[in-house]
Design a protein around this motif. Structure first.
Motif, short mmCIF file in Angstrom:
data_model
loop_
_atom_site.label_atom_id
_atom_site.label_comp_id
_atom_site.label_asym_id
_atom_site.label_seq_id
_atom_site.Cartn_x
_atom_site.Cartn_y
_atom_site.Cartn_z
N PRO A 143 0.82 -1.33 0.04
CA PRO A 143 0.07 -0.03 0.08
C PRO A 143 1.11 1.32 -0.06
CG PRO A 143 -0.25 -1.43 2.03
CD PRO A 143 0.52 -2.03 1.12
N TYR A 144 0.56 2.25 -0.61
CA TYR A 144 1.07 3.51 -0.74
C TYR A 144 1.12 4.27 0.49
CZ TYR A 144 2.32 8.26 -2.24
OH TYR A 144 3.05 9.48 -2.31
N ILE A 145 2.30 4.68 0.85
CA ILE A 145 2.67 5.54 2.19
C ILE A 145 2.92 6.83 1.39
CG2 ILE A 145 4.20 5.81 3.90
CD1 ILE A 145 4.63 2.91 4.23
N LYS A 146 2.03 7.83 2.02
CA LYS A 146 2.36 9.24 1.19
C LYS A 146 3.72 9.76 1.54
CE LYS A 146 0.24 13.50 0.48
NZ LYS A 146 -0.91 14.72 0.56
N PHE A 147 4.57 10.18 0.49
CA PHE A 147 5.59 10.87 0.41
C PHE A 147 5.63 11.96 -0.53
CE2 PHE A 147 10.42 10.26 -0.46
CZ PHE A 147 10.57 11.29 0.29
N ASP A 148 5.24 13.15 -0.10
CA ASP A 148 4.99 14.36 -0.88
C ASP A 148 6.32 15.05 -0.75
OD1 ASP A 148 4.20 16.50 -2.34
OD2 ASP A 148 2.72 17.19 -0.91
N ARG A 149 6.91 15.21 -1.99
CA ARG A 149 8.30 15.83 -2.21
C ARG A 149 8.05 17.34 -2.43
NH1 ARG A 149 11.82 12.64 -6.62
NH2 ARG A 149 12.21 10.54 -5.60
N THR A 150 6.98 17.58 -2.56
CA THR A 150 6.47 19.12 -2.89
C THR A 150 7.19 20.27 -1.97
OG1 THR A 150 4.49 18.30 -3.92
CG2 THR A 150 4.78 20.66 -3.54
N PRO A 151 6.98 20.09 -0.71
CA PRO A 151 7.65 20.80 0.28
C PRO A 151 9.12 20.95 0.37
CG PRO A 151 5.89 19.59 1.57
CD PRO A 151 6.22 18.86 -0.03
N PHE A 152 9.84 19.87 0.17
CA PHE A 152 11.11 20.02 -0.07
C PHE A 152 11.82 20.66 -1.48
CE2 PHE A 152 10.81 15.71 2.05
CZ PHE A 152 10.91 16.22 3.29
N TYR A 153 11.02 20.45 -2.43
CA TYR A 153 11.19 21.42 -3.59
C TYR A 153 11.04 22.79 -3.32
CZ TYR A 153 12.00 17.46 -6.82
OH TYR A 153 12.68 16.27 -7.26
N GLN A 154 9.95 23.11 -2.55
CA GLN A 154 9.57 24.47 -2.39
C GLN A 154 10.71 25.05 -1.71
OE1 GLN A 154 5.78 23.80 -1.01
NE2 GLN A 154 4.56 24.29 -2.76
N GLN A 155 11.11 24.49 -0.70
CA GLN A 155 12.11 25.00 0.27
C GLN A 155 13.31 24.94 -0.33
OE1 GLN A 155 12.27 22.94 4.32
NE2 GLN A 155 10.39 22.53 3.94
N MET A 156 13.72 24.13 -1.12
CA MET A 156 15.10 24.06 -2.08
C MET A 156 14.97 25.39 -2.96
SD MET A 156 18.04 23.06 -2.61
CE MET A 156 18.17 21.18 -1.99
N ALA A 157 13.86 25.49 -3.48
CA ALA A 157 13.92 26.73 -4.45
C ALA A 157 13.91 28.22 -3.72
CB ALA A 157 12.27 26.82 -5.09
N GLN A 158 13.44 28.10 -2.35
CA GLN A 158 13.93 29.52 -1.54
C GLN A 158 15.54 29.45 -1.16
OE1 GLN A 158 11.16 28.79 1.64
NE2 GLN A 158 9.33 29.56 0.62
N ILE A 159 15.81 28.53 -0.82
CA ILE A 159 17.44 28.33 -0.61
C ILE A 159 18.14 28.76 -1.55
CG2 ILE A 159 19.30 26.85 0.16
CD1 ILE A 159 17.15 25.42 2.06
N GLU A 160 17.81 28.49 -2.68
CA GLU A 160 18.54 28.33 -4.07
C GLU A 160 18.27 30.04 -4.40
OE1 GLU A 160 20.52 27.66 -7.89
OE2 GLU A 160 20.73 27.07 -5.79
N LEU A 161 17.21 30.56 -4.53
CA LEU A 161 16.93 32.02 -4.82
C LEU A 161 17.80 32.88 -3.95
CD1 LEU A 161 15.44 33.94 -6.53
CD2 LEU A 161 13.51 33.89 -4.90
N ALA A 162 17.74 32.70 -2.68
CA ALA A 162 18.59 33.40 -1.79
C ALA A 162 19.96 33.30 -2.04
CB ALA A 162 18.19 33.00 -0.19
N PHE A 163 20.43 32.11 -2.33
CA PHE A 163 21.91 31.82 -2.41
C PHE A 163 22.11 32.50 -3.64
CE2 PHE A 163 25.21 29.26 -4.50
CZ PHE A 163 26.16 29.31 -3.12
N ARG A 164 21.67 32.44 -4.79
CA ARG A 164 21.91 33.22 -5.92
C ARG A 164 21.97 34.63 -5.87
NH1 ARG A 164 18.63 31.61 -10.69
NH2 ARG A 164 17.00 31.07 -9.62
#
Length: 184
Positions: A143-164
């Motif tokens: 049975p599928y166990i929910k693993f939503d990667r979306t929050p990780f991608y959103q946080q990475m985008a914020q970190i990347e934007l600040a870094f750049r």
């Protein structure tokens, strides 16, 4: 580069690892490498912060090990990206793998951390896109166990934007680990 610059990324990586481990435990899945090893997959990475962090870890290695890795990275690039427009995965092992282990494991990029488990990504206005997970997990029978990667991608985008913004780095990247190493 100071560790302060990498603090948000390290915290995100820690959250990714904890979530991945929790979901893997729910599936009774332990990655032991396999024939379809993800370290032999053609993965492109898209963030400067991850590249700089990976190179930070690489530069901490001894010079002999760095030289061997750079030789493997150059060979990887030569074979994977020939002088033709067609790029395909040749299932060449990532150049930072030695004796089945990642020499830069604490510094590995996001996709290396999140790969393998069934997951989903959500874009506003669209149904979640689901990924099946790797073949080694035999997840189809579970049975599928929910693993939503979306929050990780959103946080990475914020970190990347600040870094750049801090470094005035425009544009984007699309590089494999091997390309990151040879282009430094």
């Amino acid at each position: 580069m100071t560790d302060k610059i990498f603090k948000p990324l390290a915290a995100l990586y820690d959250a990714m690892d904890k979530t991945w481990n929790k979901i893997a435990e729910g599936y009774h899945f332990k990655c032991n490498g396999c024939e379809d090893n993800c370290c032999k997959s053609l993965f492109f990475h898209h963030t400067y912060i991850e590249k700089v962090y990976l190179l930070h870890g690489f530069n901490a290695l001894d010079s002999n090990r760095k030289e061997k890795i750079l030789d493997k990275a150059a060979n990887y690039c030569k074979r994977t990206f020939p002088q033709s427009p067609e790029i395909k995965s040749l299932k060449i092992c990532c150049p930072v793998i030695e004796d089945g282990r990642c020499l830069l494991y604490p510094y590995r990029p996001m996709i290396c951390r999140l790969h393998g488990l069934p997951h989903e990504l959500s874009k506003p206005g669209f149904k979640p896109v689901k990924g099946a997970g790797c073949n080694a997990g035999l997840f189809d029978d579970k049975p599928y166990i929910k693993f939503d990667r979306t929050p990780f991608y959103q946080q990475m985008a914020q970190i990347e934007l600040a870094f750049r913004q801090d470094l005035n780095k425009p544009g984007r990247i699309k590089e494999t680990v091997a390309q990151m190493l040879v282009s430094q």
